[in-house]
Write a protein that holds these residues in place. Structure first.
Motif, PDB file in Angstrom:
ATOM      1  N   LEU A   9       0.827  -1.214   0.000  1.00  0.00           N
ATOM      2  CA  LEU A   9       0.000   0.000   0.000  1.00  0.00           C
ATOM      3  C   LEU A   9       0.856   1.256   0.000  1.00  0.00           C
ATOM      4  O   LEU A   9       0.527   2.243  -0.671  1.00  0.00           O
ATOM      5  CB  LEU A   9      -0.961  -0.010   1.185  1.00  0.00           C
ATOM      6  CG  LEU A   9      -2.055  -1.070   1.104  1.00  0.00           C
ATOM      7  CD1 LEU A   9      -2.877  -1.080   2.386  1.00  0.00           C
ATOM      8  CD2 LEU A   9      -2.939  -0.850  -0.110  1.00  0.00           C
ATOM      9  N   ARG A  10       1.954   1.250   0.730  1.00  0.00           N
ATOM     10  CA  ARG A  10       2.861   2.408   0.713  1.00  0.00           C
ATOM     11  C   ARG A  10       3.439   2.618  -0.685  1.00  0.00           C
ATOM     12  O   ARG A  10       3.570   3.750  -1.146  1.00  0.00           O
ATOM     13  CB  ARG A  10       3.970   2.239   1.745  1.00  0.00           C
ATOM     14  CG  ARG A  10       3.513   2.518   3.164  1.00  0.00           C
ATOM     15  CD  ARG A  10       4.694   2.705   4.093  1.00  0.00           C
ATOM     16  NE  ARG A  10       5.598   1.562   4.042  1.00  0.00           N
ATOM     17  CZ  ARG A  10       5.662   0.602   4.952  1.00  0.00           C
ATOM     18  NH1 ARG A  10       4.867   0.630   5.998  1.00  0.00           N
ATOM     19  NH2 ARG A  10       6.520  -0.383   4.816  1.00  0.00           N
ATOM     20  N   GLU A  11       3.779   1.531  -1.351  1.00  0.00           N
ATOM     21  CA  GLU A  11       4.302   1.640  -2.717  1.00  0.00           C
ATOM     22  C   GLU A  11       3.234   2.163  -3.677  1.00  0.00           C
ATOM     23  O   GLU A  11       3.528   2.980  -4.553  1.00  0.00           O
ATOM     24  CB  GLU A  11       4.829   0.284  -3.198  1.00  0.00           C
ATOM     25  CG  GLU A  11       6.067  -0.185  -2.479  1.00  0.00           C
ATOM     26  CD  GLU A  11       7.272   0.714  -2.680  1.00  0.00           C
ATOM     27  OE1 GLU A  11       7.431   1.279  -3.778  1.00  0.00           O
ATOM     28  OE2 GLU A  11       8.061   0.853  -1.720  1.00  0.00           O
ATOM     29  N   VAL A  12       1.995   1.714  -3.509  1.00  0.00           N
ATOM     30  CA  VAL A  12       0.899   2.171  -4.370  1.00  0.00           C
ATOM     31  C   VAL A  12       0.710   3.680  -4.225  1.00  0.00           C
ATOM     32  O   VAL A  12       0.466   4.381  -5.206  1.00  0.00           O
ATOM     33  CB  VAL A  12      -0.409   1.408  -4.054  1.00  0.00           C
ATOM     34  CG1 VAL A  12      -1.610   2.062  -4.719  1.00  0.00           C
ATOM     35  CG2 VAL A  12      -0.283  -0.044  -4.476  1.00  0.00           C
ATOM     36  N   GLU A  13       0.843   4.175  -3.009  1.00  0.00           N
ATOM     37  CA  GLU A  13       0.676   5.613  -2.776  1.00  0.00           C
ATOM     38  C   GLU A  13       1.709   6.441  -3.534  1.00  0.00           C
ATOM     39  O   GLU A  13       1.465   7.606  -3.837  1.00  0.00           O
ATOM     40  CB  GLU A  13       0.760   5.905  -1.279  1.00  0.00           C
ATOM     41  CG  GLU A  13      -0.439   5.392  -0.514  1.00  0.00           C
ATOM     42  CD  GLU A  13      -0.275   5.503   0.985  1.00  0.00           C
ATOM     43  OE1 GLU A  13       0.820   5.857   1.469  1.00  0.00           O
ATOM     44  OE2 GLU A  13      -1.260   5.209   1.690  1.00  0.00           O
ATOM     45  N   ARG A  14       2.827   5.849  -3.880  1.00  0.00           N
ATOM     46  CA  ARG A  14       3.889   6.565  -4.594  1.00  0.00           C
ATOM     47  C   ARG A  14       3.681   6.581  -6.109  1.00  0.00           C
ATOM     48  O   ARG A  14       4.365   7.292  -6.823  1.00  0.00           O
ATOM     49  CB  ARG A  14       5.238   5.938  -4.264  1.00  0.00           C
ATOM     50  CG  ARG A  14       5.588   6.067  -2.790  1.00  0.00           C
ATOM     51  CD  ARG A  14       6.823   5.312  -2.411  1.00  0.00           C
ATOM     52  NE  ARG A  14       7.931   5.641  -3.280  1.00  0.00           N
ATOM     53  CZ  ARG A  14       9.086   4.989  -3.292  1.00  0.00           C
ATOM     54  NH1 ARG A  14       9.274   3.973  -2.493  1.00  0.00           N
ATOM     55  NH2 ARG A  14      10.047   5.347  -4.116  1.00  0.00           N
ATOM     56  N   LEU A  15       2.727   5.803  -6.598  1.00  0.00           N
ATOM     57  CA  LEU A  15       2.474   5.717  -8.033  1.00  0.00           C
ATOM     58  C   LEU A  15       1.778   6.975  -8.549  1.00  0.00           C
ATOM     59  O   LEU A  15       1.027   7.624  -7.821  1.00  0.00           O
ATOM     60  CB  LEU A  15       1.594   4.507  -8.349  1.00  0.00           C
ATOM     61  CG  LEU A  15       2.163   3.132  -8.024  1.00  0.00           C
ATOM     62  CD1 LEU A  15       1.102   2.064  -8.283  1.00  0.00           C
ATOM     63  CD2 LEU A  15       3.423   2.851  -8.817  1.00  0.00           C
ATOM     64  N   ASP A  17      -1.033   8.834 -11.046  1.00  0.00           N
ATOM     65  CA  ASP A  17      -2.435   8.484 -11.312  1.00  0.00           C
ATOM     66  C   ASP A  17      -2.535   7.447 -12.425  1.00  0.00           C
ATOM     67  O   ASP A  17      -3.292   6.488 -12.327  1.00  0.00           O
ATOM     68  CB  ASP A  17      -3.247   9.725 -11.677  1.00  0.00           C
ATOM     69  CG  ASP A  17      -3.466  10.651 -10.495  1.00  0.00           C
ATOM     70  OD1 ASP A  17      -3.314  10.193  -9.345  1.00  0.00           O
ATOM     71  OD2 ASP A  17      -3.795  11.827 -10.724  1.00  0.00           O
ATOM     72  N   GLY A  18      -1.764   7.635 -13.485  1.00  0.00           N
ATOM     73  CA  GLY A  18      -1.788   6.690 -14.602  1.00  0.00           C
ATOM     74  C   GLY A  18      -1.310   5.304 -14.201  1.00  0.00           C
ATOM     75  O   GLY A  18      -1.867   4.293 -14.636  1.00  0.00           O
ATOM     76  N   GLU A  19      -0.289   5.262 -13.367  1.00  0.00           N
ATOM     77  CA  GLU A  19       0.208   3.975 -12.887  1.00  0.00           C
ATOM     78  C   GLU A  19      -0.815   3.279 -12.003  1.00  0.00           C
ATOM     79  O   GLU A  19      -0.949   2.055 -12.038  1.00  0.00           O
ATOM     80  CB  GLU A  19       1.518   4.162 -12.127  1.00  0.00           C
ATOM     81  CG  GLU A  19       2.677   4.551 -13.025  1.00  0.00           C
ATOM     82  CD  GLU A  19       3.898   4.992 -12.249  1.00  0.00           C
ATOM     83  OE1 GLU A  19       5.020   4.729 -12.737  1.00  0.00           O
ATOM     84  OE2 GLU A  19       3.745   5.601 -11.164  1.00  0.00           O
ATOM     85  N   ARG A  20      -1.547   4.054 -11.220  1.00  0.00           N
ATOM     86  CA  ARG A  20      -2.595   3.464 -10.376  1.00  0.00           C
ATOM     87  C   ARG A  20      -3.697   2.856 -11.224  1.00  0.00           C
ATOM     88  O   ARG A  20      -4.215   1.783 -10.911  1.00  0.00           O
ATOM     89  CB  ARG A  20      -3.176   4.504  -9.420  1.00  0.00           C
ATOM     90  CG  ARG A  20      -2.235   4.853  -8.298  1.00  0.00           C
ATOM     91  CD  ARG A  20      -2.864   5.844  -7.377  1.00  0.00           C
ATOM     92  NE  ARG A  20      -1.898   6.273  -6.377  1.00  0.00           N
ATOM     93  CZ  ARG A  20      -2.220   6.858  -5.260  1.00  0.00           C
ATOM     94  NH1 ARG A  20      -3.479   7.110  -4.981  1.00  0.00           N
ATOM     95  NH2 ARG A  20      -1.288   7.210  -4.402  1.00  0.00           N
ATOM     96  N   VAL A  21      -4.071   3.528 -12.301  1.00  0.00           N
ATOM     97  CA  VAL A  21      -5.085   2.981 -13.210  1.00  0.00           C
ATOM     98  C   VAL A  21      -4.574   1.672 -13.799  1.00  0.00           C
ATOM     99  O   VAL A  21      -5.291   0.673 -13.844  1.00  0.00           O
ATOM    100  CB  VAL A  21      -5.438   3.998 -14.320  1.00  0.00           C
ATOM    101  CG1 VAL A  21      -6.273   3.350 -15.407  1.00  0.00           C
ATOM    102  CG2 VAL A  21      -6.153   5.202 -13.729  1.00  0.00           C
TER     103      VAL A  21
END
Length: 62
Positions: A9-15, A17-21
């Protein structure tokens, strides 16, 4: 929450917006829906999504 999940989850927060999609799409494709999520879980997820959309619209001045 396990340490592994917390780290992810910490790594996801660093992505971006496009990477999260991209990540969400990949997860949906790879992880089948399972019966361990209840109707209440889905309702909470939907409510969180709608709150995020409302915040996005508010920040755009809509």
């Amino acid at each position: 929450m396990t340490a592994a999940v917390d780290q992810i989850l910490r790594e996801v927060e660093r992505l971006s917006d496009g990477e999260r999609v991209e990540l969400r799409r990949a997860l949906v494709e790879r992880i089948p829906m399972s019966p361990d999520l209840t109707d209440e879980d889905f309702a909470a997820l939907a409510a969180a999504s709608f709150r995020a959309l409302d915040q996005e619209e508010d920040s755009k001045g809509a």
